[in-house]
Design an enzyme around this catalytic site. Sequence first.
Site, PDB file in Angstrom:
ATOM      1  N   TYR A 441     -18.166   0.503 -80.379  1.00  0.00           N
ATOM      2  CA  TYR A 441     -18.601   0.293 -81.775  1.00  0.00           C
ATOM      3  C   TYR A 441     -17.421   0.085 -82.733  1.00  0.00           C
ATOM      4  O   TYR A 441     -16.289   0.215 -82.359  1.00  0.00           O
ATOM      5  CB  TYR A 441     -19.611   1.323 -82.258  1.00  0.00           C
ATOM      6  CG  TYR A 441     -19.289   2.800 -82.310  1.00  0.00           C
ATOM      7  CD1 TYR A 441     -18.011   3.313 -82.378  1.00  0.00           C
ATOM      8  CD2 TYR A 441     -20.347   3.718 -82.341  1.00  0.00           C
ATOM      9  CE1 TYR A 441     -17.779   4.681 -82.477  1.00  0.00           C
ATOM     10  CE2 TYR A 441     -20.124   5.086 -82.432  1.00  0.00           C
ATOM     11  CZ  TYR A 441     -18.834   5.552 -82.509  1.00  0.00           C
ATOM     12  OH  TYR A 441     -18.607   6.886 -82.609  1.00  0.00           O
ATOM     13  N   GLU A 442     -17.775  -0.316 -83.931  1.00  0.00           N
ATOM     14  CA  GLU A 442     -16.793  -0.764 -84.940  1.00  0.00           C
ATOM     15  C   GLU A 442     -15.991  -1.969 -84.469  1.00  0.00           C
ATOM     16  O   GLU A 442     -14.803  -2.108 -84.756  1.00  0.00           O
ATOM     17  CB  GLU A 442     -15.826   0.374 -85.318  1.00  0.00           C
ATOM     18  CG  GLU A 442     -16.398   1.364 -86.275  1.00  0.00           C
ATOM     19  CD  GLU A 442     -17.044   0.715 -87.487  1.00  0.00           C
ATOM     20  OE1 GLU A 442     -18.131   1.170 -87.866  1.00  0.00           O
ATOM     21  OE2 GLU A 442     -16.490  -0.261 -88.026  1.00  0.00           O
ATOM     22  N   GLY A 443     -16.633  -2.865 -83.730  1.00  0.00           N
ATOM     23  CA  GLY A 443     -15.954  -4.030 -83.151  1.00  0.00           C
ATOM     24  C   GLY A 443     -15.394  -3.625 -81.806  1.00  0.00           C
ATOM     25  O   GLY A 443     -14.569  -2.703 -81.728  1.00  0.00           O
TER      26      GLY A 443
END
Length: 599
Positions: A441-443
């Site tokens: 997550y978060e890229g």
Amino acid sequence: MTYRAPIADIAFSLKHASGFASALAEGLYGDLAEDLVDGVLAEAGRFATDVLAPLNRIGDRYGTPFRDGIVTTPPGWKEAYRDWAAAGWNGLAAPAQWGGQELPQALNAGCIEMWNSACMAFGIGPVLTMAAVDALAHHGSDALKRIYLPKLVSGEWMGTMELTEPQAGSDVSALRTKAELVGDGTYRVTGQKIFVNFGEHDFTDNIIHLVLARLPDSPPGTLDVSLFLVPKFLVNTDGSLGRRNDVRVHSVEHKLGIHGSPTCTMFYGDQGGATGFLVGKENRGMACIFTMMNWARLAVGLQGVAIAERATQQALAYARERRQGRASHAPAEPGLGSSPIIDHPDVKRMLLTMRALTHAARAICYATAVTIDRANRGVDATIRRAAHERASLLTPVAKAFATDIGSEVASLGLQVHGGMGYVEETGAAQHYRDARVAPIYEGTNGIQAIDLVTRKLPLSGGTAVGIYIAELRHTVEAVKATNDPAFGWTGVRLQEVVESLERATQWLLARWQDNAALAGAGPYLRLFAAATGGALLAEEALAAARLAGDGRTAAPARIAIARFFAENIAVQARGLEHAVIEGADGVIGADAALADKLS
Ligand SMILES: Cc1cc2nc3c(=O)[nH]c(=O)nc-3n(C[C@H](O)[C@H](O)[C@H](O)COP(=O)(O)OP(=O)(O)OC[C@H]3O[C@@H](n4cnc5c(N)ncnc54)[C@H](O)[C@@H]3O)c2cc1C
């Protein structure tokens, strides 16, 4: 095993490797005193150890049941959140104008590490609220700021960040959630968001969703998207809660880890559309999202450090207790034929790898946080711009390296436990499961590596990275100049890794728009982290040696960690350099190898 907040290690890394001490001395943080820094870390550590750590296991077992539209957090979590917010932790680094304490993000980073070590599933909620505060403070209208910021800063309300849709993950431009302007200046938001952390819960009365959506004039497939604030409950002019907005949680995911954090699918517009308020300008939502994301990416990197620290503490304790076989060279102990497994060199290597990776990732994250502070607080525009470029360069490295090693260290921690790691009883398995989401997550970390190579290396025509590598060389020279045998091959090995980084960087700068650069991005990020982590650990070791000269600290431990990292981990640099420069062709041309049938 209980968690002990490593306050001394955090303070040491912050003060001696990240640039925090010089920032403090230069007055970047006003009249902030070192005593206050120590006091805040000690208090955050106490809360993490005493209140949050005992909730970690409960959250894993209980999860977040979802019934009749209501999500219930695990027993004790709501009360812990109430106490955490009441103590002012949510506003530690938030603007004073909105009720925050405006303390350094670098100090906030130390606290975030400890809260997430104690309970990562709990820690992700506040991280998202802090990111929402950042976005709103930078891009929100005065009216939105006045209504929402005081309560988000105090933690009375929590925030979310909503980009992902079923067809739009890494590719945000594929999003379809719609927003249409209505007569009163608000927008009607309709669509579906998935994987929303803390999308619904019982911590706070209101939840402030920050939702990316597309206006009717924004062509599909473009990044001309806009950011909207969509509160769960609309807010009356006197600040009280008004009617329920047209947003609801549809379902809560069953996940590998972080069971205590509700990850929700959100529906907007069952009854015609949720009321949304534009944040920033129409079609410029990505600028707001990047403000949110840069902070959130560092915070997720800190989650990697956090879980690595906790897994290391637990593995060390287990390895000191568990006895198997007799270590070679072990002194014969009367009545005991076997040795603690920590005495076996292979186990010792695993533990040292865990510790060295954790310390390196921590140092990278704190150094990134200090550059973010410089970018926000620097006295003139030139300093702020240079710091912004440095922060841009380091952020993807901090996020990807720290979360990759979070998983690796948690896996090693499980290995140190042998079979007892594979069963749930010891808790080693939970760290492994929890850690695994952070590289996603978060890229994803693949996207971080591409960001580093295609957007960050070319900053100022490659000058930003050039200046950075020159600074790493400085550290190498300082280590070599000590002539201290305790450093072993540290200076030589660090010189090799920095030279590898320089060659790989030059190669990529010449072709960052090519497929070859994309193919080499992953190993390049790891190489960058090996050089950065090695240099920062060496800085810590040099500082410890200086202080030990004054009889103030135990230098051997920090020198041993820096040395182990340089001699056993950074030595992978040459291989990574080859993977970047020579391995790319083999990736690009290897489609046949991935065909369904090999002949
Ligand atoms: C527990 C959890 C919580 C989350 N919380 C939130 C949240 O609060 N808000 C939110 O908006 N989202 C959230 N997410 C979503 C998360 O950010 C996405 O899962 C992530 O961005 C990846 O998107 P995806 O899952 O669609 O994977 P995909 O984009 O389908 O990627 C699959 C794989 O392909 C790779 N890949 C994709 N595109 C490229 C490319 N162009 N070049 C190279 N490689 C590529 C990826 O690196 C990955 O390895 C959460 C996810 C999880 C699991």
